[in-house]
Design an enzyme around this catalytic site. Structure first.
Site, PDB file in Angstrom:
ATOM      1  CE1 TYR A   1      -7.926  16.782 -22.103  1.00  0.00           C
ATOM      2  CE2 TYR A   1      -6.888  15.663 -23.943  1.00  0.00           C
ATOM      3  CZ  TYR A   1      -6.859  16.081 -22.630  1.00  0.00           C
ATOM      4  OH  TYR A   1      -5.784  15.785 -21.838  1.00  0.00           O
TER       5      TYR A   1
ATOM      6  CD  GLU B   1      -8.281  20.940 -21.077  1.00  0.00           C
ATOM      7  OE1 GLU B   1      -8.473  20.538 -22.238  1.00  0.00           O
ATOM      8  OE2 GLU B   1      -7.177  21.040 -20.521  1.00  0.00           O
TER       9      GLU B   1
ATOM     10  CG  ASP C   1     -14.918  14.133   2.722  1.00  0.00           C
ATOM     11  OD1 ASP C   1     -15.685  13.363   2.116  1.00  0.00           O
ATOM     12  OD2 ASP C   1     -13.677  14.056   2.643  1.00  0.00           O
TER      13      ASP C   1
ATOM     14  CB  THR D   1     -15.911   9.536  -3.599  1.00  0.00           C
ATOM     15  OG1 THR D   1     -16.480   8.892  -2.461  1.00  0.00           O
ATOM     16  CG2 THR D   1     -14.525  10.037  -3.275  1.00  0.00           C
TER      17      THR D   1
ATOM     18  CE  LYS E   1     -14.651   6.334  -0.235  1.00  0.00           C
ATOM     19  NZ  LYS E   1     -14.249   7.623  -0.842  1.00  0.00           N
TER      20      LYS E   1
ATOM     21  NE  ARG F   1     -11.620   4.126  -7.698  1.00  0.00           N
ATOM     22  CZ  ARG F   1     -11.973   3.408  -6.624  1.00  0.00           C
ATOM     23  NH1 ARG F   1     -12.717   2.343  -6.753  1.00  0.00           N
ATOM     24  NH2 ARG F   1     -11.566   3.765  -5.428  1.00  0.00           N
TER      25      ARG F   1
HETATM   26  N1  DSN Z   1      -9.818   5.351   0.371  1.00  0.00           N
HETATM   27  C1  DSN Z   1     -10.918   5.967   1.063  1.00  0.00           C
HETATM   28  C2  DSN Z   1     -11.543   5.032   2.030  1.00  0.00           C
HETATM   29  O1  DSN Z   1     -11.323   3.840   1.927  1.00  0.00           O
HETATM   30  O2  DSN Z   1     -12.257   5.462   2.918  1.00  0.00           O
HETATM   31  C3  DSN Z   1     -10.489   7.216   1.690  1.00  0.00           C
HETATM   32  O3  DSN Z   1      -9.848   8.018   0.757  1.00  0.00           O
END
Ligand code: DSN
Length: 416
Positions: free
Chosen positions: A53, A55, A199, A225, A228, A234
């Site tokens: 933890y 925080e 984004d 994120t 990707k 993740r």
């Molecule tokens: N799940 C993401 C995507 O596949 O683009 C978007 O949040």
């Protein structure tokens, strides 16, 4: 060792993880938001850091025992700043949606106007879509794409912004096959006194690898994120200049979240290190080159590509002319080992659960080492499956499944 321990304690879950591993190995992920992480990222994700933890932020924690975690988080921050050329990075958001919510919490009050791309045109739920908290707690206004070109019309964006005076403008999304003109969005945002948030979840790896222009210097805040095209665990990050750092950090913690996921932070640090290597530049360019070949091959086979093609890792296909729905095509492709997702297309008359389109992408197959020759074979298989789905010919789909498995197994998933 970890696998052996899991086997002795929970054979069901061990079996299911093995099954998923085989599924990934024997099929091809064409989902543009998926990727295959390195063994190093997997190892960090499955490490003892999950026990901790933490925080707060490095040097300012509410729990003791942070000697290691503080160093790891500082490394992750430093690597993000170096890779993207920003002053500040917060690496704690649990994923993309919480990262985007933190931007609202940092800079907006409930009821403020937010402008984003509509979901069916390629935006994201958290850019003000009605079913999202962001569309309920703020006043959303939306831009889309032109019907004739399938691309964003910056004159329309400007007109809407001048009329609606948003406090925040989002650019970026989840189904945008073309480059985002960050400079043009910044000009509109400046003209109306709005904050510009980019984004870049889908294209962060392409930006890091120099295969897509960067929003740095144009956007006030950048969210992404990490799992990707960036090929990490993740998770998510928010990047900004020094002036906005405190507002962002306070919004993430204590505004929205509790303890950061330290195992994820470590894996993000590993992924950022990997993304800074010369080989990652080659990867990012190969992702785009593969997508271009796949798009051209599909177009030659009569597929209707939104915007006519792609500039990045993603292809959005309107299947109306092929006589199948997005749901029918996605399910048939999955049966053939080609995993993609059903997707709305701009001006889609159908509902999101069975829309008119599918979305394909090349990040995962490129990680497996595939190149243009494999893209041609994938396009051939996609075409044959869609045609078989239209005819209800399951036998053909099964035969294509064998070809796909053979192709997939010739290009192993890292870490398997
Ligand atoms: N799940 C993401 C995507 O596949 O683009 C978007 O949040």
């Amino acid at each position: 060792m970890a696998t052996a321990a899991l086997t002795s304690r929970d054979t069901r879950i061990e079996y299911l993880i093995g099954r998923e591993q085989r599924r990934q190995s024997r099929s091809l992920s064409l989902i543009p938001s998926e990727n295959h992480v390195s063994e190093a990222v997997l190892r960090a994700t499955g490490s003892v850091l999950t026990n901790k933890y933490s925080e707060g932020y490095p040097g300012r924690r509410y729990y003791e025992g942070q000697a290691v975690v503080d160093v790891i988080e500082r490394i992750a921050i430093e690597r993000a700043c170096d890779l993207f050329g920003v002053d500040h990075a917060n690496v704690q958001p649990y994923s993309g949606s919480p990262a985007n919510l933190a931007v609202y919490l940092a800079f907006l009050e409930p009821g403020d106007t937010v402008m984003g791309m509509s979901l069916e045109a390629g935006g994201h739920l958290t850019h003000g879509w009605g079913v999202s908290a962001t569309g309920r707690w703020f006043r959303p206004v939306r831009y889309g794409v032109r019907r004739d070109t399938g691309t964003v019309d910056m004159d329309e964006v400007r007109e809407l912004a001048l009329r609606e005076r948003p406090k925040l403008i989002w650019c970026g999304g989840t189904a945008i096959p073309r480059m985002i003109d960050f400079a043009a969005f910044a000009e509109v945002a400046r003209e109306v006194g709005a904050l510009l948030a980019a984004d870049v979840a889908h294209i962060a790896g392409l930006i890091a690898g120099g295969a897509h222009p960067s929003p740095v210097g144009h956007a006030d805040v950048i969210t992404t994120t990490t799992h990707k095209t960036l090929r990490g665990p993740r998770g998510a990050m928010i990047m900004c200049d020094a002036r906005r750092a405190q507002a962002i950090d306070r919004a993430v913690f204590p505004g929205l979240q509790g303890g950061p996921h330290d195992h994820t932070t470590a894996a993000i640090a590993v992924a950022l290190h990997e993304a800074a290597q010369p080989a990652f530049r080659d990867y990012a360019h190969a992702v785009v080159a593969n997508a271009r070949v796949l798009a051209e091959e599909l177009a030659e086979r009569g597929f209707d590509l939104v915007s006519g093609g792609t500039d990045n890792h993603l292809i959005l296909i309107d299947l109306t002319a092929k006589g199948v729905t997005g749901g029918q095509a996605a399910e048939a492709l999955d049966r053939a080992g080609l995993t993609c997702n059903r997707n709305t297309v701009p001006f889609d008359p159908r509902k999101p659960l069975d829309p008119s389109g599918i979305r394909l992408g090349t990040p995962a197959v490129t990680t497996r080492g595939m190149g243009p020759a494999e893209m041609v074979e994938i396009a051939r298989c996609v075409d044959e499956v869609v045609d078989a789905a239209r005819r209800g010919d399951e036998g053909s789909i099964e035969r294509i499944r064998d070809r796909v498995s053979e192709l997939a197994e010739a290009f192993p998933v890292p870490g398997t």
